[in-house]
Write an enzyme that holds these catalytic residues in place. Structure first.
Site, PDB file in Angstrom:
ATOM      1  N   HIS A 101      -7.129  -4.341  10.549  1.00 35.14           N
ATOM      2  CA  HIS A 101      -6.927  -4.203   9.100  1.00 35.14           C
ATOM      3  C   HIS A 101      -5.647  -4.920   8.665  1.00 35.14           C
ATOM      4  CE1 HIS A 101      -4.592  -0.132   9.601  1.00 35.14           C
ATOM      5  NE2 HIS A 101      -3.734  -1.085   9.377  1.00 35.14           N
ATOM      6  N   ASP A 136       0.825  -1.210   0.000  1.00 39.36           N
ATOM      7  CA  ASP A 136       0.000   0.000   0.000  1.00 39.36           C
ATOM      8  C   ASP A 136       0.862   1.265   0.000  1.00 39.36           C
ATOM      9  OD1 ASP A 136       0.956  -0.342   2.571  1.00 39.36           O
ATOM     10  OD2 ASP A 136      -0.999  -0.706   3.483  1.00 39.36           O
ATOM     11  N   ASN A 167      -7.266  -2.129  14.588  1.00 35.56           N
ATOM     12  CA  ASN A 167      -8.663  -2.472  14.283  1.00 35.56           C
ATOM     13  C   ASN A 167      -8.775  -3.744  13.430  1.00 35.56           C
ATOM     14  OD1 ASN A 167      -7.778  -1.658  11.787  1.00 35.56           O
ATOM     15  ND2 ASN A 167      -9.174   0.075  11.569  1.00 35.56           N
ATOM     16  N   GLU A 182      -9.715  -1.803   5.473  1.00 30.05           N
ATOM     17  CA  GLU A 182     -10.291  -1.395   6.754  1.00 30.05           C
ATOM     18  C   GLU A 182     -11.565  -2.191   7.060  1.00 30.05           C
ATOM     19  OE1 GLU A 182      -8.676   0.368   8.658  1.00 30.05           O
ATOM     20  OE2 GLU A 182      -7.964   2.261   7.834  1.00 30.05           O
TER      21      GLU A 182
HETATM   22  O1  LIG Z   1       3.124  -2.015  12.119  1.00 25.44           O
HETATM   23  P1  LIG Z   1       2.268  -0.884  12.560  1.00 25.44           P
HETATM   24  O2  LIG Z   1       2.984   0.425  12.493  1.00 25.44           O
HETATM   25  O3  LIG Z   1       1.639  -1.139  13.887  1.00 25.44           O
HETATM   26  O4  LIG Z   1       1.099  -0.785  11.527  1.00 25.44           O
HETATM   27  C1  LIG Z   1       0.216  -1.846  11.324  1.00 25.44           C
HETATM   28  C2  LIG Z   1      -0.313  -1.840   9.929  1.00 25.44           C
HETATM   29  O5  LIG Z   1      -0.787  -0.584   9.591  1.00 25.44           O
HETATM   30  C3  LIG Z   1      -0.243  -0.149   8.380  1.00 25.44           C
HETATM   31  O6  LIG Z   1       0.843   0.684   8.645  1.00 25.44           O
HETATM   32  C4  LIG Z   1      -1.258   0.547   7.602  1.00 25.44           C
HETATM   33  O7  LIG Z   1      -1.891   1.376   8.482  1.00 25.44           O
HETATM   34  C5  LIG Z   1       0.219  -1.371   7.705  1.00 25.44           C
HETATM   35  O8  LIG Z   1       1.131  -1.101   6.710  1.00 25.44           O
HETATM   36  C6  LIG Z   1       0.714  -2.120   8.874  1.00 25.44           C
HETATM   37  O9  LIG Z   1       0.772  -3.446   8.564  1.00 25.44           O
END
Ligand SMILES: O=P(O)(O)OC[C@H]1O[C@](O)(CO)[C@@H](O)[C@@H]1O
Length: 238
Positions: free
Chosen positions: A135, A67, A133, A140
């Protein structure tokens, strides 16, 4: 789904990296699906060390990413392109790497990336983090989930969670381009990393839940035949 409970972030990163390293040794022309966020940074550090030690090489490896934010230039230090350069690509030399890119909310950019993914073919390994959450990538929670790469609106909870990387919450982009669920699933092996107390709720539902629910996008992973969940004690026990 195989759940591997690790002592802490470093242990999680090392164990997950060992699986990736053994796959690269077996197949130097490996195709990787890469993720951003704080979860995989330690894994990438281990890969960089193994590359420096001559244990593995990325010379024949190719990658695609999950992404990217919309409205942030790839050269900007908040972009996922910048993140990947800083945390991996500037340190090891891949045969090829690719991130989705959309300068504006136009599905034509998603279609372009889908074509790229179709040509790229099945990945050997897809690395994932998980949002608080539930995702995965920027899929989402909602009534329905996208199959293919699309322009997506970020949920308020993700904007809040990701605001820690920005000066203020207002600076967090509201839209992103993200692989869809079937794109994520097009990998022989999926490695999901989850650490810290904030991930406990999502992890508990993912591991213990008996439903597949678009309100917990990660729950769909239970349909994939080869998923490894590397979780640290804090995320596992809360
Ligand atoms: O690893 P983090 O910073 O907790 O983020 C969790 C997830 O959220 C994202 O950054 C997207 O919001 C993903 O790329 C990642 O897997």
């Amino acid at each position: 789904m195989k759940v591997i409970v690790c002592k802490d972030y470093d242990d999680m990163s090392k164990k997950a990296a060992d699986l990736v390293i053994s796959n690269i040794k077996e197949k130097p022309q490996i195709k990787l699906g890469l993720a951003t966020g704080s979860s995989p940074i330690g894994l990438y550090k281990n890969l960089i060390s193994a590359n420096e030690d001559g244990e593995i090489s990325f010379k024949f490896a190719k990658s695609v990413n999950l992404d990217e934010y919309i409205g942030i230039d790839p050269a900007n230090d908040q972009s996922y392109q910048y993140f990947m350069n800083e945390n991996l690509f500037n340190h090891v030399s891949f045969a090829d790497t690719k991130l989705p890119y959309a300068p504006e909310n136009d599905e034509k950019y998603a279609e372009e990336y889908n074509k790229y993914l179709d040509d790229f073919g099945q990945r050997d390994i897809q690395i994932l983090g998980i949002g608080e959450n539930g995702h995965i990538a920027f899929n989402e929670p909602g009534e329905v989930l996208n199959r293919r790469t699309s322009i997506v609106k970020l949920s308020q909870s993700t904007i809040e969670a990701n605001s820690r990387f920005f000066e203020s919450e207002e600076d967090v982009p509201k839209y992103a381009i993200s692989m869809g669920m079937s794109d994520i699933f097009n990998a022989k092996t999926i490695i999901l990393l989850a650490n810290g107390k904030k991930k406990h709720d999502a992890v508990k539902k993912l591991i213990e839940g008996n439903t597949i629910d678009p309100k917990l996008p990660a729950s769909f992973l239970s349909l994939h035949p080869n998923v490894y969940i590397y979780v640290d004690e804090e995320a596992y026990r809360g």
